[in-house]
Design an enzyme around this catalytic site. Structure first.
Site, mmCIF file in Angstrom:
data_model
loop_
_atom_site.group_PDB
_atom_site.id
_atom_site.type_symbol
_atom_site.label_atom_id
_atom_site.label_comp_id
_atom_site.label_asym_id
_atom_site.label_seq_id
_atom_site.Cartn_x
_atom_site.Cartn_y
_atom_site.Cartn_z
ATOM 1 N NE ARG A 80 -2.614 1.025 3.463
ATOM 2 C CZ ARG A 80 -3.302 0.767 4.573
ATOM 3 N NH1 ARG A 80 -4.533 0.310 4.493
ATOM 4 N NH2 ARG A 80 -2.766 0.953 5.761
ATOM 5 C CE LYS A 184 -2.753 4.798 6.871
ATOM 6 N NZ LYS A 184 -4.203 4.747 7.134
ATOM 7 C CD GLU A 220 -12.082 5.656 4.097
ATOM 8 O OE1 GLU A 220 -11.648 4.858 4.949
ATOM 9 O OE2 GLU A 220 -11.405 6.062 3.141
#
Ligand code: PLP
Length: 344
Positions: A80, A184, A220
């Protein structure tokens, strides 16, 4: 062993022994070093200060019931971080280098790894930032990758899962359509600080963000994914602007193992009325059960138009899923998927 109150760590920064870092310059990563100096020295013209050339990760190491040290799914975090770094146009570490530096961080700071039995763990925070001086807007050519850590407990300090409240964020988004929601990036967090400050002032623990294009579907929470239970079904949103949570992915696998149906699909806001259990999920606490969600047309200065309520306590199914994940992390449950990296 550090002299800490292991049962009351909370989730906050504590200084440990060392930070591990490696420097990318002229096409090469330097050998990772452990440093007792936590104060970095670099140019005030570094991209990170101006253009948010920065991404990060969060993962945990645990001392198991058998005394062994386990890091939970570091390969997933490595990949990620690579996708985030790639999106920022920066150099990023190989999967092996990422994992090696996480292991080094745990070993060099082993005094701060909480003992088994307190529900505590060591939170690892890898960050990748651009450091060469620049004025023009560009991806950083010189990069630092470092892994630091902090021993953490649960947010609340309570042994059982504490529930939280949330508000739907209708007038602020955390991500743009076709933007960076699925990476992220530090920048994503800057975007959500203002609405979060407002929500916290109003007593909400979480903000539930909607898909930024149509504002009709659930995306989210600000730093955690959304998951709901409806009968024997696990429901989580399918959206381009949601960060792919490793906790969510793991919970989905555990739910399937337990014979549940897993649905990753579009979730219309109105479906909030049909769920029996709703949780926020992420590495920090695995799940935060949500006891109510307020719908407000504007975060500040408007009435609540609708409230969705769930249990005052964690739901039965959510608790079962939580216990399974925590059991695997602690070595109490069989790690059938091979998620743990066990240190020697
Ligand atoms: C990190 C993060 C999560 C949780 O991901 P995990 O891998 O489960 O820790 C969820 N949403 C956002 C926006 C995040 O930044």
């Amino acid at each position: 062993m550090a002299n800490l109150d292991w049962g009351n760590l909370g989730f906050k920064y504590r200084e440990t022994n060392v930070v591990i870092s490696s420097h990318y310059k002229d096409g090469e990563w330097s050998a990772p070093v452990a440093s007792k100096d936590f104060d970095f020295h670099f140019s005030c013209f570094a991209g990170v200060f101006h253009y948010a050339n920065s991404c990060f990760e969060g993962l945990k190491a645990f001392r198991g019931v058998d005394g062994k040290v386990r890091i939970f799914r570091p390969d997933e975090n490595a990949r990620r971080l690579q996708s985030s770094g790639h999106h920022l146009g920066m150099a990023y570490p190989s999967e092996q280098m990422f994992i090696d530096m996480c292991v080094m961080c745990v070993k060099e700071n082993i005094d701060f790894l909480p003992p088994y039995g307190y529900g505590a763990s060591m939170y690892l925070r890898p960050v990748l930032i651009g450091m060469n001086p620049q004025l023009g807007i560009a991806s950083s050519k010189e990069v630092i990758f470092c892994v630091m850590c902090s021993p953490v407990g649960t947010y609340s300090g309570a042994a059982s899962l504490s529930t939280g409240t949330a508000a739907i964020s209708r007038d602020y988004d955390r991500a743009a359509p076709n933007g960076t929601g699925k990476f992220k990036l530090a920048a994503n967090y800057a975007i959500s600080l203002y609405p979060y400050n407002m929500a916290h002032e109003q007593g909400y623990r979480e903000l539930l963000f909607l898909d930024p294009a149509t504002k009709t579907r659930i995306d989210e929470f600000g730093s955690s994914n959304f998951l709901a239970i409806k009968g024997n079904t696990y429901v989580t949103p399918l959206s381009d602007s949601v960060l792919p949570s490793i906790t969510n992915k793991s919970l989905q696998a555990v739910a399937a193992d337990l014979g549940m149906t897993v649905e990753k699909r579009v979730v219309p806001v109105e479906e909030l009325a049909e769920f029996e259990e709703v949780n926020a999920c992420g590495t920090a606490v695995v799940i935060t059960p949500i006891r109510s969600i307020d719908d407000k047309p504007a975060l500040a200065g408007s009435e609540v138009t609708r409230t969705y309520t769930y249990g005052e306590k964690v739901g039965k199914t959510s608790e079962k899923l939580y216990n399974m994940i925590r059991g695997i992390q602690d070595g109490r449950e069989q790690d059938i998927h091979g998620w743990n990296l066990i240190l020697d």
